[in-house]
Design a protein around this motif. Sequence first.
Motif, PDB file in Angstrom:
ATOM      1  N   LEU A 100       0.873  -1.172   0.000  1.00 47.55           N
ATOM      2  CA  LEU A 100       0.000   0.000   0.000  1.00 47.55           C
ATOM      3  C   LEU A 100       0.902   1.212   0.000  1.00 47.55           C
ATOM      4  CD1 LEU A 100      -3.173  -0.731   0.557  1.00 47.55           C
ATOM      5  CD2 LEU A 100      -2.895   1.116   2.158  1.00 47.55           C
ATOM      6  N   GLY A 101       1.059   1.826  -1.135  1.00 46.84           N
ATOM      7  CA  GLY A 101       1.920   2.984  -1.181  1.00 46.84           C
ATOM      8  C   GLY A 101       2.200   3.347  -2.611  1.00 46.84           C
ATOM      9  N   GLN A 102       1.137   3.700  -3.350  1.00 53.49           N
ATOM     10  CA  GLN A 102       1.315   4.047  -4.749  1.00 53.49           C
ATOM     11  C   GLN A 102       1.367   5.542  -4.953  1.00 53.49           C
ATOM     12  OE1 GLN A 102      -1.625   2.186  -7.123  1.00 53.49           O
ATOM     13  NE2 GLN A 102      -1.156   0.137  -6.414  1.00 53.49           N
ATOM     14  N   THR A 103       1.266   6.320  -3.888  1.00 56.21           N
ATOM     15  CA  THR A 103       1.182   7.764  -4.064  1.00 56.21           C
ATOM     16  C   THR A 103       2.487   8.334  -4.597  1.00 56.21           C
ATOM     17  OG1 THR A 103      -0.309   7.772  -2.201  1.00 56.21           O
ATOM     18  CG2 THR A 103       0.488   9.873  -2.926  1.00 56.21           C
ATOM     19  N   ARG A 104       3.615   7.816  -4.095  1.00 57.09           N
ATOM     20  CA  ARG A 104       4.906   8.351  -4.526  1.00 57.09           C
ATOM     21  C   ARG A 104       5.181   8.063  -6.006  1.00 57.09           C
ATOM     22  NH1 ARG A 104       9.988   9.156  -1.605  1.00 57.09           N
ATOM     23  NH2 ARG A 104      11.587   9.361  -3.194  1.00 57.09           N
ATOM     24  N   PRO A 105       5.034   6.788  -6.488  1.00 52.69           N
ATOM     25  CA  PRO A 105       5.204   6.567  -7.931  1.00 52.69           C
ATOM     26  C   PRO A 105       4.179   7.319  -8.776  1.00 52.69           C
ATOM     27  CG  PRO A 105       4.622   4.532  -6.804  1.00 52.69           C
ATOM     28  CD  PRO A 105       4.949   5.521  -5.766  1.00 52.69           C
ATOM     29  N   LEU A 106       2.987   7.475  -8.220  1.00 54.61           N
ATOM     30  CA  LEU A 106       1.959   8.243  -8.953  1.00 54.61           C
ATOM     31  C   LEU A 106       2.392   9.686  -9.126  1.00 54.61           C
ATOM     32  CD1 LEU A 106      -0.925   8.005 -10.108  1.00 54.61           C
ATOM     33  CD2 LEU A 106      -1.753   8.813  -7.941  1.00 54.61           C
ATOM     34  N   ALA A 107       2.934  10.278  -8.044  1.00 54.05           N
ATOM     35  CA  ALA A 107       3.383  11.670  -8.126  1.00 54.05           C
ATOM     36  C   ALA A 107       4.552  11.797  -9.089  1.00 54.05           C
ATOM     37  CB  ALA A 107       3.785  12.158  -6.734  1.00 54.05           C
ATOM     38  N   GLU A 108       5.474  10.813  -9.053  1.00 57.94           N
ATOM     39  CA  GLU A 108       6.615  10.877  -9.982  1.00 57.94           C
ATOM     40  C   GLU A 108       6.141  10.820 -11.422  1.00 57.94           C
ATOM     41  OE1 GLU A 108       9.103   7.779  -8.668  1.00 57.94           O
ATOM     42  OE2 GLU A 108       9.998   8.979  -7.073  1.00 57.94           O
ATOM     43  N   MET A 109       5.143   9.950 -11.682  1.00 53.72           N
ATOM     44  CA  MET A 109       4.620   9.847 -13.039  1.00 53.72           C
ATOM     45  C   MET A 109       3.925  11.144 -13.456  1.00 53.72           C
ATOM     46  SD  MET A 109       2.310   6.841 -14.467  1.00 53.72           S
ATOM     47  CE  MET A 109       3.256   6.108 -15.756  1.00 53.72           C
ATOM     48  N   LEU A 110       3.148  11.704 -12.522  1.00 52.06           N
ATOM     49  CA  LEU A 110       2.383  12.918 -12.832  1.00 52.06           C
ATOM     50  C   LEU A 110       3.305  14.079 -13.156  1.00 52.06           C
ATOM     51  CD1 LEU A 110      -0.536  13.835 -12.937  1.00 52.06           C
ATOM     52  CD2 LEU A 110      -0.386  14.463 -10.566  1.00 52.06           C
ATOM     53  N   PHE A 111       4.445  14.169 -12.448  1.00 43.92           N
ATOM     54  CA  PHE A 111       5.318  15.324 -12.647  1.00 43.92           C
ATOM     55  C   PHE A 111       6.448  15.062 -13.631  1.00 43.92           C
ATOM     56  CE2 PHE A 111       3.385  16.472  -8.585  1.00 43.92           C
ATOM     57  CZ  PHE A 111       2.908  17.707  -8.956  1.00 43.92           C
ATOM     58  N   LYS A 112       6.538  13.820 -14.165  1.00 38.93           N
ATOM     59  CA  LYS A 112       7.546  13.555 -15.197  1.00 38.93           C
ATOM     60  C   LYS A 112       6.882  13.317 -16.548  1.00 38.93           C
ATOM     61  CE  LYS A 112      11.242  11.697 -12.363  1.00 38.93           C
ATOM     62  NZ  LYS A 112      11.613  10.433 -11.715  1.00 38.93           N
ATOM     63  N   ASP A 113       6.087  12.244 -16.638  1.00 37.75           N
ATOM     64  CA  ASP A 113       5.519  11.876 -17.941  1.00 37.75           C
ATOM     65  C   ASP A 113       4.347  12.764 -18.315  1.00 37.75           C
ATOM     66  OD1 ASP A 113       7.344   9.952 -17.640  1.00 37.75           O
ATOM     67  OD2 ASP A 113       5.949   8.301 -17.283  1.00 37.75           O
ATOM     68  N   PHE A 114       3.579  13.200 -17.312  1.00 32.88           N
ATOM     69  CA  PHE A 114       2.335  13.915 -17.612  1.00 32.88           C
ATOM     70  C   PHE A 114       2.429  15.373 -17.183  1.00 32.88           C
ATOM     71  CE2 PHE A 114       1.038   9.522 -17.532  1.00 32.88           C
ATOM     72  CZ  PHE A 114       0.130   9.440 -18.569  1.00 32.88           C
ATOM     73  N   VAL A 115       3.629  15.950 -17.257  1.00 37.13           N
ATOM     74  CA  VAL A 115       3.769  17.301 -16.706  1.00 37.13           C
ATOM     75  C   VAL A 115       3.072  18.337 -17.580  1.00 37.13           C
ATOM     76  CG1 VAL A 115       5.999  17.787 -17.756  1.00 37.13           C
ATOM     77  CG2 VAL A 115       5.407  18.843 -15.585  1.00 37.13           C
ATOM     78  N   LEU A 116       3.082  18.127 -18.910  1.00 31.83           N
ATOM     79  CA  LEU A 116       2.409  19.105 -19.780  1.00 31.83           C
ATOM     80  C   LEU A 116       0.889  19.080 -19.595  1.00 31.83           C
ATOM     81  CD1 LEU A 116       2.683  21.239 -21.955  1.00 31.83           C
ATOM     82  CD2 LEU A 116       2.454  19.443 -23.660  1.00 31.83           C
ATOM     83  N   PRO A 117       0.228  17.906 -19.628  1.00 35.15           N
ATOM     84  CA  PRO A 117      -1.213  17.910 -19.318  1.00 35.15           C
ATOM     85  C   PRO A 117      -1.520  18.458 -17.939  1.00 35.15           C
ATOM     86  CG  PRO A 117      -0.577  15.797 -20.220  1.00 35.15           C
ATOM     87  CD  PRO A 117       0.669  16.566 -20.026  1.00 35.15           C
ATOM     88  N   PHE A 118      -0.622  18.189 -16.977  1.00 34.07           N
ATOM     89  CA  PHE A 118      -0.851  18.691 -15.621  1.00 34.07           C
ATOM     90  C   PHE A 118      -0.858  20.208 -15.592  1.00 34.07           C
ATOM     91  CE2 PHE A 118       0.750  19.996 -11.469  1.00 34.07           C
ATOM     92  CZ  PHE A 118      -0.190  19.416 -10.667  1.00 34.07           C
ATOM     93  N   GLU A 119       0.095  20.810 -16.336  1.00 32.75           N
ATOM     94  CA  GLU A 119       0.125  22.280 -16.376  1.00 32.75           C
ATOM     95  C   GLU A 119      -1.077  22.820 -17.144  1.00 32.75           C
ATOM     96  OE1 GLU A 119       2.027  24.122 -14.699  1.00 32.75           O
ATOM     97  OE2 GLU A 119       3.331  22.550 -13.945  1.00 32.75           O
ATOM     98  N   LEU A 120      -1.502  22.073 -18.179  1.00 33.34           N
ATOM     99  CA  LEU A 120      -2.652  22.542 -18.961  1.00 33.34           C
ATOM    100  C   LEU A 120      -3.920  22.551 -18.113  1.00 33.34           C
ATOM    101  CD1 LEU A 120      -2.156  20.932 -22.473  1.00 33.34           C
ATOM    102  CD2 LEU A 120      -1.962  23.313 -21.810  1.00 33.34           C
ATOM    103  N   THR A 121      -4.035  21.606 -17.136  1.00 34.30           N
ATOM    104  CA  THR A 121      -5.244  21.613 -16.308  1.00 34.30           C
ATOM    105  C   THR A 121      -5.349  22.885 -15.486  1.00 34.30           C
ATOM    106  OG1 THR A 121      -4.049  20.400 -14.629  1.00 34.30           O
ATOM    107  CG2 THR A 121      -5.501  19.127 -16.072  1.00 34.30           C
ATOM    108  N   SER A 122      -4.185  23.484 -15.135  1.00 33.14           N
ATOM    109  CA  SER A 122      -4.271  24.739 -14.371  1.00 33.14           C
ATOM    110  C   SER A 122      -4.892  25.832 -15.225  1.00 33.14           C
ATOM    111  CB  SER A 122      -2.890  25.142 -13.868  1.00 33.14           C
ATOM    112  OG  SER A 122      -2.026  25.326 -14.955  1.00 33.14           O
ATOM    113  N   ILE A 123      -4.546  25.850 -16.530  1.00 29.08           N
ATOM    114  CA  ILE A 123      -5.167  26.830 -17.430  1.00 29.08           C
ATOM    115  C   ILE A 123      -6.656  26.540 -17.553  1.00 29.08           C
ATOM    116  CG2 ILE A 123      -5.141  27.739 -19.772  1.00 29.08           C
ATOM    117  CD1 ILE A 123      -2.219  27.028 -19.931  1.00 29.08           C
ATOM    118  N   LEU A 124      -6.990  25.234 -17.650  1.00 29.56           N
ATOM    119  CA  LEU A 124      -8.406  24.842 -17.763  1.00 29.56           C
ATOM    120  C   LEU A 124      -9.201  25.337 -16.568  1.00 29.56           C
ATOM    121  CD1 LEU A 124     -10.539  22.972 -19.238  1.00 29.56           C
ATOM    122  CD2 LEU A 124      -9.936  21.308 -17.506  1.00 29.56           C
TER     123      LEU A 124
END
Lengths: 166, 107
Positions: free
Chosen positions: A126-150
């Motif tokens: 039980l501990g997927q938050t850290r890999p999830l955060a790494e994925m969100l801020f590495k592979d999906f960083v552009l969509p993540f930034e776009l959601t702030s504009i959204l």
Amino acid sequence: MTLETVLFYVLGGLAVLGALNLILQRHPIHSALSLILVMASLAVLYLLLGAEFIAAVQIIIYAGAIMVLFVFVIMLLNAGEEERTNLSRMARYVGLPVAAVLLSGLAYLLYRAWPVDLLVQPHPSLGQTRPLAEMLFKDFVLPFELTSILILIAVLGAVVLAKKEL
Amino acid sequence: MVPLSYYLVLSAILFGLGVMGFLLRRSIITIFMSIELMLNAVNLAFVVFSHYWTAWKGLDSALSGQVFVFFVIVVAAAEAAVGLAIIIVVFRTRASLNVERVNLMKW
């Protein structure tokens, strides 16, 4: 029956009952409370599947923020019971059969595509938050930034729409 | 342990109930809540598939399913803000929450 199986049946039953109650109640505030029940049981199901971050986000954002917005609007507009109108012919003769066919077809296809012996294993760690955060801020960083504009656009749109003089 | 297809059928049932609510209800707020129900059903399918692929592809690539759920929740939040603002405007101009009264573009 393990504890996991019992929990799945109880929570799945609660979710389906809440969804049924949502579409059967005539008063919007009752529908909103049933939707909160559905979201809470889905959050525990996510926890069961090992997605603890999604479970927390489900409670905080869905059952918290979005449903508070719904209840606030229901109270602001003083929404009473839905007036009884005859269903349009379209809804009666096309809507219900189409929804029933969609539901049964989906269930049949899912049963056929994934055999019953494919079990959902309980998660070892039980501990997927850290890999999830790494994925969100590495592979999906552009969509993540776009959601702030959204969200910025959504906030501006909501303010402009709800202004007194449009 | 529960078969994978049970989770998916639960997701399909919730989605079908959301479609029924969307088609049958007359109150615009309830219709909006049915849309949220459909989004939740799809999120459940995403999480179940992500969990399922963890055994095959490893945690690192399977977690993209949960990232998708995260984005769906963010978009749903934005959509709820704009949609409820539109509902307030509709109520202000029509003095009713019944979608039958919003028939300006209906033929």
